[in-house]
Design a protein around this motif. Structure first.
Motif, PDB file in Angstrom:
ATOM      1  N   ILE A 174      35.108 -16.632 -46.692  1.00 30.13           N
ATOM      2  CA  ILE A 174      34.577 -15.287 -46.888  1.00 30.13           C
ATOM      3  C   ILE A 174      33.909 -15.173 -48.251  1.00 30.13           C
ATOM      4  CG2 ILE A 174      35.341 -12.967 -47.553  1.00 30.13           C
ATOM      5  CD1 ILE A 174      36.883 -12.709 -45.119  1.00 30.13           C
ATOM      6  N   ILE A 175      32.720 -14.565 -48.237  1.00 30.79           N
ATOM      7  CA  ILE A 175      32.080 -14.111 -49.459  1.00 30.79           C
ATOM      8  C   ILE A 175      31.800 -12.627 -49.274  1.00 30.79           C
ATOM      9  CG2 ILE A 175      29.765 -14.783 -48.658  1.00 30.79           C
ATOM     10  CD1 ILE A 175      29.115 -15.386 -51.618  1.00 30.79           C
ATOM     11  N   GLY A 181      41.013  -5.047 -57.414  1.00 35.26           N
ATOM     12  CA  GLY A 181      42.354  -5.487 -57.072  1.00 35.26           C
ATOM     13  C   GLY A 181      42.443  -6.322 -55.806  1.00 35.26           C
ATOM     14  N   ASP A 182      41.344  -6.404 -55.055  1.00 34.50           N
ATOM     15  CA  ASP A 182      41.387  -7.138 -53.789  1.00 34.50           C
ATOM     16  C   ASP A 182      40.915  -8.587 -53.904  1.00 34.50           C
ATOM     17  OD1 ASP A 182      42.497  -5.158 -52.309  1.00 34.50           O
ATOM     18  OD2 ASP A 182      40.671  -4.523 -51.319  1.00 34.50           O
ATOM     19  N   VAL A 183      40.344  -8.963 -55.014  1.00 35.94           N
ATOM     20  CA  VAL A 183      39.857 -10.331 -55.174  1.00 35.94           C
ATOM     21  C   VAL A 183      41.044 -11.274 -55.364  1.00 35.94           C
ATOM     22  CG1 VAL A 183      38.394 -11.868 -56.526  1.00 35.94           C
ATOM     23  CG2 VAL A 183      37.736  -9.482 -56.223  1.00 35.94           C
ATOM     24  N   PHE A 184      41.076 -12.355 -54.585  1.00 40.03           N
ATOM     25  CA  PHE A 184      42.102 -13.372 -54.779  1.00 40.03           C
ATOM     26  C   PHE A 184      41.474 -14.744 -54.601  1.00 40.03           C
ATOM     27  CE2 PHE A 184      42.154 -12.242 -50.356  1.00 40.03           C
ATOM     28  CZ  PHE A 184      42.510 -13.374 -49.646  1.00 40.03           C
ATOM     29  N   ASP A 185      42.239 -15.801 -54.865  1.00 41.96           N
ATOM     30  CA  ASP A 185      41.645 -17.113 -55.071  1.00 41.96           C
ATOM     31  C   ASP A 185      41.009 -17.725 -53.828  1.00 41.96           C
ATOM     32  OD1 ASP A 185      44.041 -17.498 -53.758  1.00 41.96           O
ATOM     33  OD2 ASP A 185      44.750 -19.117 -55.062  1.00 41.96           O
ATOM     34  N   LYS A 186      41.286 -17.203 -52.649  1.00 42.64           N
ATOM     35  CA  LYS A 186      40.737 -17.806 -51.438  1.00 42.64           C
ATOM     36  C   LYS A 186      39.439 -17.150 -50.965  1.00 42.64           C
ATOM     37  CE  LYS A 186      45.122 -19.628 -49.760  1.00 42.64           C
ATOM     38  NZ  LYS A 186      46.154 -19.595 -48.703  1.00 42.64           N
ATOM     39  N   VAL A 187      39.002 -16.115 -51.658  1.00 41.51           N
ATOM     40  CA  VAL A 187      37.746 -15.470 -51.288  1.00 41.51           C
ATOM     41  C   VAL A 187      36.760 -15.581 -52.440  1.00 41.51           C
ATOM     42  CG1 VAL A 187      38.885 -13.870 -49.713  1.00 41.51           C
ATOM     43  CG2 VAL A 187      38.466 -13.177 -52.076  1.00 41.51           C
ATOM     44  N   THR A 188      35.475 -15.471 -52.107  1.00 33.79           N
ATOM     45  CA  THR A 188      34.416 -15.575 -53.109  1.00 33.79           C
ATOM     46  C   THR A 188      33.791 -14.210 -53.311  1.00 33.79           C
ATOM     47  OG1 THR A 188      33.952 -17.854 -52.427  1.00 33.79           O
ATOM     48  CG2 THR A 188      32.247 -16.725 -53.697  1.00 33.79           C
ATOM     49  N   SER A 190      31.101 -11.437 -54.610  1.00 37.55           N
ATOM     50  CA  SER A 190      29.684 -11.275 -54.940  1.00 37.55           C
ATOM     51  C   SER A 190      29.386  -9.792 -55.059  1.00 37.55           C
ATOM     52  CB  SER A 190      28.789 -11.883 -53.854  1.00 37.55           C
ATOM     53  OG  SER A 190      27.427 -11.514 -54.074  1.00 37.55           O
ATOM     54  N   ASP A 191      28.751  -9.399 -56.140  1.00 36.73           N
ATOM     55  CA  ASP A 191      28.412  -7.986 -56.272  1.00 36.73           C
ATOM     56  C   ASP A 191      27.320  -7.572 -55.293  1.00 36.73           C
ATOM     57  OD1 ASP A 191      26.253  -9.270 -57.442  1.00 36.73           O
ATOM     58  OD2 ASP A 191      26.451  -8.281 -59.388  1.00 36.73           O
ATOM     59  N   LYS A 192      26.666  -8.551 -54.664  1.00 33.80           N
ATOM     60  CA  LYS A 192      25.669  -8.261 -53.632  1.00 33.80           C
ATOM     61  C   LYS A 192      26.300  -8.139 -52.241  1.00 33.80           C
ATOM     62  CE  LYS A 192      21.857 -10.546 -56.047  1.00 33.80           C
ATOM     63  NZ  LYS A 192      20.829 -11.633 -55.984  1.00 33.80           N
ATOM     64  N   GLY A 193      27.537  -8.528 -52.108  1.00 28.47           N
ATOM     65  CA  GLY A 193      28.224  -8.414 -50.832  1.00 28.47           C
ATOM     66  C   GLY A 193      27.905  -9.533 -49.874  1.00 28.47           C
ATOM     67  N   ASP A 194      26.638  -9.618 -49.475  1.00 30.37           N
ATOM     68  CA  ASP A 194      26.231 -10.648 -48.504  1.00 30.37           C
ATOM     69  C   ASP A 194      24.980 -11.375 -49.000  1.00 30.37           C
ATOM     70  OD1 ASP A 194      24.626  -8.438 -48.299  1.00 30.37           O
ATOM     71  OD2 ASP A 194      24.690  -8.305 -46.119  1.00 30.37           O
ATOM     72  N   PRO A 195      25.092 -12.104 -50.107  1.00 32.76           N
ATOM     73  CA  PRO A 195      23.922 -12.799 -50.661  1.00 32.76           C
ATOM     74  C   PRO A 195      23.404 -13.865 -49.703  1.00 32.76           C
ATOM     75  CG  PRO A 195      25.924 -13.588 -51.697  1.00 32.76           C
ATOM     76  CD  PRO A 195      26.325 -12.414 -50.854  1.00 32.76           C
ATOM     77  N   TYR A 196      22.099 -13.960 -49.601  1.00 35.41           N
ATOM     78  CA  TYR A 196      21.494 -14.877 -48.644  1.00 35.41           C
ATOM     79  C   TYR A 196      21.783 -16.333 -48.987  1.00 35.41           C
ATOM     80  CZ  TYR A 196      18.711 -10.726 -47.495  1.00 35.41           C
ATOM     81  OH  TYR A 196      18.305  -9.473 -47.145  1.00 35.41           O
ATOM     82  N   LEU A 197      22.215 -17.083 -47.966  1.00 39.96           N
ATOM     83  CA  LEU A 197      22.404 -18.530 -48.048  1.00 39.96           C
ATOM     84  C   LEU A 197      23.406 -18.965 -49.118  1.00 39.96           C
ATOM     85  CD1 LEU A 197      18.719 -19.770 -47.561  1.00 39.96           C
ATOM     86  CD2 LEU A 197      20.544 -19.700 -45.861  1.00 39.96           C
ATOM     87  N   TYR A 223      33.188  -5.509 -47.742  1.00 38.06           N
ATOM     88  CA  TYR A 223      32.290  -6.071 -46.727  1.00 38.06           C
ATOM     89  C   TYR A 223      31.720  -7.388 -47.238  1.00 38.06           C
ATOM     90  CZ  TYR A 223      28.050  -4.984 -49.399  1.00 38.06           C
ATOM     91  OH  TYR A 223      27.068  -4.957 -50.356  1.00 38.06           O
ATOM     92  N   GLY A 224      31.069  -8.131 -46.375  1.00 40.08           N
ATOM     93  CA  GLY A 224      30.456  -9.385 -46.799  1.00 40.08           C
ATOM     94  C   GLY A 224      30.057 -10.227 -45.610  1.00 40.08           C
ATOM     95  N   MET A 225      30.088 -11.555 -45.836  1.00 41.76           N
ATOM     96  CA  MET A 225      29.724 -12.507 -44.791  1.00 41.76           C
ATOM     97  C   MET A 225      30.893 -13.441 -44.531  1.00 41.76           C
ATOM     98  SD  MET A 225      26.639 -11.790 -43.765  1.00 41.76           S
ATOM     99  CE  MET A 225      25.923 -13.214 -42.937  1.00 41.76           C
TER     100      MET A 225
END
Length: 229
Positions: A174-175, A181-188, A190-197, A223-225
């Motif tokens: 997941i990115i 408080g929701d960021v943890f080590d298994k997710v990436t 991005s302030d863009k949410g769903d950055p391309y590629l 949200y994200g990709m």
């Protein structure tokens, strides 16, 4: 990267990034909003199709256009009812969208697209709450798939994952944009949410990824990709 499917082509920004990073690739874009297909760029490496990718072929399904925000047009009435654009969030006022234009669009499936154009190296899906119906039209494992998710549609995300696991997908990443408080080590993050590629830094089994800790459906922020392979 030789072949990419861009499901939910919109104005083609994702495709432009594909050609920038992978200038020799070919892209098959599919877009349900006919007004956006009219503006097809002249590029022999791009095949742009006016259709709604869904779970069945050669049907006609309702598609709802948000005239001021093309990026949130959708075939999902559930999304229109429950999304942050209707109910609001701490970052967005309620009723910030109006899907006032309804049309009917002929459907195509991922199975038919792969049969016609080949197996994509990357299959991107961004269809505003309609992801599960898109994935239902795929019955064989492909290569990497990425699709948009949001926390208010968590039940739809789980359906997507269940279907993909049945097809043989075992690695998930997941990115996205996450609330404090929701960021943890298994997710990436991005302030863009769903950055391309941009892929997640790491992949895990679905159980190990522990997506549930990101989800508060009534918050309507995260949200994200989701990437699967």
């Amino acid at each position: 990267m030789n072949l990419i499917f861009d499901i939910g082509y919109n104005k083609g920004d994702f495709t432009k990034e594909c050609f920038r990073i992978h200038p020799e690739c070919k892209v098959v874009g599919v877009e349900a909003n006919l007004s956006l297909v009219y503006n097809k760029p002249t590029n022999p490496q791009l095949t742009l199709i006016h259709a709604l990718v869904s779970s069945g072929e050669n049907l006609y399904e309702d598609f709802y256009i948000e005239p001021n925000q093309n990026g949130i047009s959708t075939a999902s009435t559930k999304f229109m009812k429950n999304s942050r654009f209707t109910k609001g969030s701490k970052n967005l006022p309620p009723n910030s969208a109006n899907w006032e234009l309804k049309t009917q669009v002929k459907t195509i499936t991922l199975n038919e697209l792969t049969k016609t154009y080949g197996t994509p190296d990357l299959l991107k899906i961004d269809v505003e709450g309609y992801e599960y119906e898109v994935l239902r039209g795929l019955t064989t494992k492909q290569q990497t798939i990425c699709f948009e998710w949001n926390e208010e549609e968590y039940d739809s995300l789980l359906k997507c994952i269940e279907h993909l696991q049945k097809l043989g997908y075992e690695e998930f990443g997941i990115i996205g944009y996450f609330d404090e408080g929701d960021v943890f080590d298994k997710v990436t993050y991005s302030d863009k949410g769903d950055p391309y590629l941009t892929e997640p830094k790491n992949y895990y089994s679905w159980k190990e990824l522990d997506v549930g800790r990101l989800i508060k459906a009534d918050r309507r922020v995260n949200y994200g990709m989701m990437f699967v392979k």
